[in-house]
Scaffold this active site. Structure first.
Site, mmCIF file in Angstrom:
data_model
loop_
_atom_site.group_PDB
_atom_site.id
_atom_site.type_symbol
_atom_site.label_atom_id
_atom_site.label_comp_id
_atom_site.label_asym_id
_atom_site.label_seq_id
_atom_site.Cartn_x
_atom_site.Cartn_y
_atom_site.Cartn_z
ATOM 1 N N THR A 117 0.878 -1.180 0.000
ATOM 2 C CA THR A 117 0.000 0.000 0.000
ATOM 3 C C THR A 117 0.913 1.228 0.000
ATOM 4 O O THR A 117 1.631 1.462 0.971
ATOM 5 C CB THR A 117 -0.888 0.037 1.257
ATOM 6 O OG1 THR A 117 -1.586 -1.204 1.364
ATOM 7 C CG2 THR A 117 -1.903 1.162 1.169
ATOM 8 N N LYS A 128 -7.858 0.905 -2.504
ATOM 9 C CA LYS A 128 -7.339 0.467 -1.189
ATOM 10 C C LYS A 128 -7.285 1.641 -0.207
ATOM 11 O O LYS A 128 -7.674 1.531 0.962
ATOM 12 C CB LYS A 128 -5.944 -0.127 -1.394
ATOM 13 C CG LYS A 128 -5.146 -0.380 -0.140
ATOM 14 C CD LYS A 128 -5.701 -1.507 0.681
ATOM 15 C CE LYS A 128 -4.967 -1.642 2.009
ATOM 16 N NZ LYS A 128 -5.632 -2.536 2.932
HETATM 17 P P1 NAD Z 1 6.088 -5.617 7.517
HETATM 18 O O1 NAD Z 1 6.835 -4.428 7.990
HETATM 19 O O2 NAD Z 1 5.784 -6.727 8.462
HETATM 20 O O3 NAD Z 1 6.879 -6.279 6.257
HETATM 21 C C1 NAD Z 1 7.616 -5.575 5.304
HETATM 22 C C2 NAD Z 1 8.812 -6.443 4.878
HETATM 23 O O4 NAD Z 1 9.528 -5.760 3.828
HETATM 24 C C3 NAD Z 1 9.823 -6.669 6.010
HETATM 25 O O5 NAD Z 1 10.156 -8.049 6.080
HETATM 26 C C4 NAD Z 1 11.035 -5.836 5.589
HETATM 27 O O6 NAD Z 1 12.286 -6.351 6.048
HETATM 28 C C5 NAD Z 1 10.921 -5.914 4.070
HETATM 29 N N1 NAD Z 1 11.636 -4.831 3.401
HETATM 30 C C6 NAD Z 1 11.668 -3.512 3.724
HETATM 31 N N2 NAD Z 1 12.439 -2.835 2.853
HETATM 32 C C7 NAD Z 1 12.913 -3.744 1.968
HETATM 33 C C8 NAD Z 1 13.780 -3.656 0.850
HETATM 34 N N3 NAD Z 1 14.319 -2.485 0.469
HETATM 35 N N4 NAD Z 1 14.069 -4.803 0.183
HETATM 36 C C9 NAD Z 1 13.527 -5.988 0.556
HETATM 37 N N5 NAD Z 1 12.710 -6.128 1.619
HETATM 38 C C10 NAD Z 1 12.401 -5.021 2.310
HETATM 39 O O7 NAD Z 1 4.756 -5.051 6.865
HETATM 40 P P2 NAD Z 1 3.378 -5.856 6.575
HETATM 41 O O8 NAD Z 1 2.469 -5.768 7.742
HETATM 42 O O9 NAD Z 1 3.717 -7.178 5.969
HETATM 43 O O10 NAD Z 1 2.746 -4.885 5.449
HETATM 44 C C11 NAD Z 1 3.251 -4.846 4.122
HETATM 45 C C12 NAD Z 1 2.320 -3.970 3.280
HETATM 46 O O11 NAD Z 1 0.997 -4.524 3.302
HETATM 47 C C13 NAD Z 1 2.197 -2.524 3.784
HETATM 48 O O12 NAD Z 1 2.135 -1.664 2.687
HETATM 49 C C14 NAD Z 1 0.875 -2.549 4.547
HETATM 50 O O13 NAD Z 1 0.264 -1.255 4.583
HETATM 51 C C15 NAD Z 1 0.068 -3.538 3.721
HETATM 52 N N6 NAD Z 1 -1.010 -4.229 4.446
HETATM 53 C C16 NAD Z 1 -0.781 -4.758 5.689
HETATM 54 C C17 NAD Z 1 -1.820 -5.415 6.357
HETATM 55 C C18 NAD Z 1 -1.621 -6.004 7.748
HETATM 56 O O14 NAD Z 1 -2.617 -6.391 8.372
HETATM 57 N N7 NAD Z 1 -0.377 -6.126 8.252
HETATM 58 C C19 NAD Z 1 -3.081 -5.537 5.743
HETATM 59 C C20 NAD Z 1 -3.269 -5.021 4.462
HETATM 60 C C21 NAD Z 1 -2.216 -4.370 3.815
#
Ligand code: NAD
Length: 321
Positions: free
Chosen positions: A118, A193
């Site tokens: 997102t 979204k």
């Molecule tokens: P998170 O922080 O748990 O995961 C993000 C991952 O990306 C981490 O493992 C991090 O190490 C990795 N990362 C960061 N920078 C990087 C890079 N340069 N190269 C490679 N890997 C990299 O976040 P999440 O909760 O999994 O959310 C991810 C996305 O999904 C966000 O945009 C969030 O808004 C969206 N989202 C989350 C949820 C939820 O319930 N958690 C629900 C819907 C949407």
């Protein structure tokens, strides 16, 4: 170049999505090859070990950079925190764009990029334009359904891109989700979204306010939640993600686990910022959205202990003001 599938970003959502994608693809064809990459290499190594322990024959490699992931794969899924990370993974040194420029034109034309992060609509459109100019295909495909939906493979994917690229992405998204909706051209999935999360962000605060007010009036939270959920105030924030422990009989929302897991308050603030920023440039008034955005900012600043907990923990902040 092997016909592999790469997944970049193995966080709370990505690790569950990648597990479903790889295990179902592997079940379809035992010669499938997978590649994983995360900024925290230990996360990718742990993911690989977990997959191998459950599917001993699976062919999965950990790579260090998005460039290596694309050089090895025809399909690349990214699930990153937000705009800066998407720009870095796609457009900076050792990124996806650089890999596409190194590949033969026929190979880059076979590459499909699916970004489920997102992020800002304008940033996503710029990244997509660059990927398409390099010969590959791209869709924005943010998700709704949370970590539980990611684990169960029941996510809704809100997809932006051309009809042809949507049809190419659909069978892959079906392995991770239940509802795959083509919202329109590039950026349209993200627009949908951001609008959905604007509604959710406002609702979660007002449900917390009402649950606190009701208890202060002497109501039992189980009775009050039952009334709201069978009346006109019912919504996901009250019926699935109710912020008060012991208010739902047959659900186990994050409040029952000290608000662990779920969707971080800091990420909800990020999504409210995305909404208020794009509302500014598109001249759409958001009086409630702006107030909700400011409240999440206050929670994250005044209660850093709640920033990484589920956003329903706004209730705890209200209760302890
Ligand atoms: P998170 O922080 O748990 O995961 C993000 C991952 O990306 C981490 O493992 C991090 O190490 C990795 N990362 C960061 N920078 C990087 C890079 N340069 N190269 C490679 N890997 C990299 O976040 P999440 O909760 O999994 O959310 C991810 C996305 O999904 C966000 O945009 C969030 O808004 C969206 N989202 C989350 C949820 C939820 O319930 N958690 C629900 C819907 C949407």
């Amino acid at each position: 170049r092997a016909k592999s599938t790469a997944f970049i970003g193995l966080g709370r959502m990505g690790s569950e999505m990648a597990y479903n994608l790889f295990s179902k693809k592997f079940a379809e064809s035992a010669d499938s090859h997978f590649v994983v990459c995360d900024a925290v290499p230990e996360s990718a190594v742990a993911f690989r070990q977990n997959l191998l322990s459950q599917f001993p024959g699976v062919n999965i490699d950990v790579v260090q950079t998005p460039e290596e992931a694309v050089c090895a794969s025809e399909t690349v899924v990214t699930m990153l925190p937000s705009s800066p990370q998407v720009k870095a993974v796609y457009c900076e040194a050792n990124g996806i764009l650089h890999a596409l420029q190194l590949l033969k034109r026929t190979d880059s034309e076979r590459t499909l990029c699916i970004d489920s992060t997102t992020l800002d609509v304008d940033v996503a459109r710029q990244v997509s334009d660059n990927i398409v100019k390099a010969g590959a295909q791209m869709v924005d495909a943010p998700v709704s359904g949370g970590v539980a939906g990611a684990k169960a493979g029941t996510l809704s994917f809100l997809v932006g891109g051309t009809e042809a690229t949507f049809l190419q992405a659909q069978p892959i998204l079906t392995l991770m989700g239940k509802r795959i909706i083509h919202c329109g051209s590039s950026g349209a999935g993200l627009g949908a979204k951001i609008c959905n999360n604007l509604v959710l962000g406002v609702q979660q605060i007002v449900v917390a306010e009402a649950m606190l007010l009701g208890q202060n009036l002497g109501l039992d939270p189980l009775v009050l939640a039952g009334v709201i959920n069978s009346s006109t105030g019912g919504c996901w924030a009250s019926s699935v993600n109710n912020p008060v422990p012991s208010s739902l009989l047959d659900q186990s929302p994050p409040c029952e686990r000290d608000y662990e897991g779920g969707f971080a308050t800091a990420l909800m603030l990020k999504d409210m910022d995305l909404a208020t920023n794009i509302a500014g440039t598109s001249k759409s008034p958001l009086p409630l959205g702006q107030a909700a955005r400011d409240f999440y900012a206050e929670v994250v600043t005044r209660r850093p202990d709640l920033a990484n907990k589920d956003f329903s923990s706004v209730y705890r902040h209200l209760n302890e003001i």
